[in-house]
Scaffold this motif. Structure first.
Motif, PDB file in Angstrom:
ATOM      1  N   GLN A  29       0.834  -1.191   0.000  1.00 39.72           N
ATOM      2  CA  GLN A  29       0.000   0.000   0.000  1.00 39.72           C
ATOM      3  C   GLN A  29       0.872   1.244   0.000  1.00 39.72           C
ATOM      4  N   GLN A  30       0.319   2.308  -0.560  1.00 37.94           N
ATOM      5  CA  GLN A  30       1.002   3.592  -0.597  1.00 37.94           C
ATOM      6  C   GLN A  30       0.082   4.677  -0.053  1.00 37.94           C
ATOM      7  N   ASP A  31       0.692   5.748   0.379  1.00 38.21           N
ATOM      8  CA  ASP A  31      -0.075   6.902   0.830  1.00 38.21           C
ATOM      9  C   ASP A  31      -0.638   7.641  -0.376  1.00 38.21           C
ATOM     10  N   VAL A  32      -1.837   8.151  -0.214  1.00 37.49           N
ATOM     11  CA  VAL A  32      -2.420   9.093  -1.164  1.00 37.49           C
ATOM     12  C   VAL A  32      -3.022  10.236  -0.353  1.00 37.49           C
ATOM     13  N   VAL A  33      -3.038  11.409  -0.948  1.00 37.51           N
ATOM     14  CA  VAL A  33      -3.628  12.584  -0.316  1.00 37.51           C
ATOM     15  C   VAL A  33      -4.717  13.082  -1.246  1.00 37.51           C
ATOM     16  N   ILE A  34      -5.928  13.205  -0.704  1.00 35.28           N
ATOM     17  CA  ILE A  34      -7.106  13.504  -1.518  1.00 35.28           C
ATOM     18  C   ILE A  34      -7.674  14.863  -1.124  1.00 35.28           C
ATOM     19  N   ASN A  35      -7.968  15.664  -2.140  1.00 39.64           N
ATOM     20  CA  ASN A  35      -8.648  16.939  -1.948  1.00 39.64           C
ATOM     21  C   ASN A  35      -9.888  16.954  -2.826  1.00 39.64           C
ATOM     22  N   ILE A  36     -10.987  17.386  -2.235  1.00 41.05           N
ATOM     23  CA  ILE A  36     -12.272  17.365  -2.930  1.00 41.05           C
ATOM     24  C   ILE A  36     -12.932  18.730  -2.787  1.00 41.05           C
ATOM     25  N   LEU A  37     -13.507  19.189  -3.871  1.00 38.04           N
ATOM     26  CA  LEU A  37     -14.263  20.432  -3.902  1.00 38.04           C
ATOM     27  C   LEU A  37     -15.659  20.096  -4.409  1.00 38.04           C
ATOM     28  N   ILE A  38     -16.677  20.536  -3.682  1.00 39.40           N
ATOM     29  CA  ILE A  38     -18.063  20.249  -4.056  1.00 39.40           C
ATOM     30  C   ILE A  38     -18.871  21.544  -3.981  1.00 39.40           C
ATOM     31  N   HIS A  39     -19.597  21.865  -5.050  1.00 40.75           N
ATOM     32  CA  HIS A  39     -20.561  22.968  -5.034  1.00 40.75           C
ATOM     33  C   HIS A  39     -21.955  22.367  -4.993  1.00 40.75           C
ATOM     34  N   TYR A  40     -22.802  22.931  -4.145  1.00 41.12           N
ATOM     35  CA  TYR A  40     -24.188  22.481  -4.119  1.00 41.12           C
ATOM     36  C   TYR A  40     -25.098  23.613  -3.698  1.00 41.12           C
ATOM     37  N   ASP A  41     -26.366  23.481  -4.041  1.00 38.72           N
ATOM     38  CA  ASP A  41     -27.374  24.479  -3.698  1.00 38.72           C
ATOM     39  C   ASP A  41     -27.746  24.304  -2.229  1.00 38.72           C
ATOM     40  N   ALA A  42     -27.358  25.263  -1.411  1.00 42.57           N
ATOM     41  CA  ALA A  42     -27.569  25.172   0.033  1.00 42.57           C
ATOM     42  C   ALA A  42     -28.711  26.051   0.523  1.00 42.57           C
ATOM     43  N   LYS A  43     -29.552  26.514  -0.383  1.00 44.92           N
ATOM     44  CA  LYS A  43     -30.626  27.422   0.032  1.00 44.92           C
ATOM     45  C   LYS A  43     -31.509  26.811   1.098  1.00 44.92           C
ATOM     46  N   GLN A  44     -31.975  25.604   0.869  1.00 49.37           N
ATOM     47  CA  GLN A  44     -32.889  24.991   1.832  1.00 49.37           C
ATOM     48  C   GLN A  44     -32.190  24.763   3.180  1.00 49.37           C
ATOM     49  N   THR A  61     -17.274  11.544   2.943  1.00 50.49           N
ATOM     50  CA  THR A  61     -15.904  11.193   3.314  1.00 50.49           C
ATOM     51  C   THR A  61     -15.795   9.725   3.688  1.00 50.49           C
ATOM     52  N   LYS A  62     -16.751   9.207   4.450  1.00 49.39           N
ATOM     53  CA  LYS A  62     -16.724   7.792   4.829  1.00 49.39           C
ATOM     54  C   LYS A  62     -16.816   6.888   3.606  1.00 49.39           C
TER      55      LYS A  62
END
Length: 121
Positions: A29-44, A61-62
């Motif tokens: 196994q190797q290390d990986v580093v993950i970055n995530i960007l998510i846009h969503y409609d948060a009005k409600q 994330t889980k």
């Protein structure tokens, strides 16, 4: 004031997985580093202050942790695409981006990374 569009950033999620095509990479196994960007409609969610109206970043994330730790990948492209699919799965997501770093993949380099994004109509 219009606060409809939210941006969630999951930064530097550090996991271990099998990633690569060389014999050593297939065995260890190797290390990986993950970055995530998510846009969503948060009005409600902004209006109600109720968790059921928000995008649950802990659940996302889980799911990403399970995906990464329970599978093997030959290519960063496949790993990144699978992570992106999880990040963009919720119907309220309008845009998502995933970047995966593979530290020490190249001599004299901190890491090699690959980023993919998707836009939903």
């Amino acid at each position: 004031m219009n606060l409809n569009l939210a941006t969630i950033r999951i930064k530097n999620l550090r996991l271990r997985t099998y990633i690569g095509i060389n014999e050593d990479e297939i065995k260890n196994q190797q290390d990986v580093v993950i970055n995530i960007l998510i846009h969503y409609d948060a009005k409600q969610a902004s209006d109600t202050d109720q968790m059921q109206d928000a995008l649950n970043y802990k659940t996302i994330t889980k799911a990403i942790i399970r995906l990464v730790e329970d599978n093997r990948f030959s290519l960063l492209e496949k790993l990144t695409a699978d992570i992106l699919a999880v990040a963009a799965e919720h119907p309220s997501v309008t845009f998502a981006e995933a970047e995966v770093d593979k530290p020490h993949a190249l001599r004299f380099s901190d890491s090699v990374s690959l980023a993919l994004s998707c836009t939903k109509d």
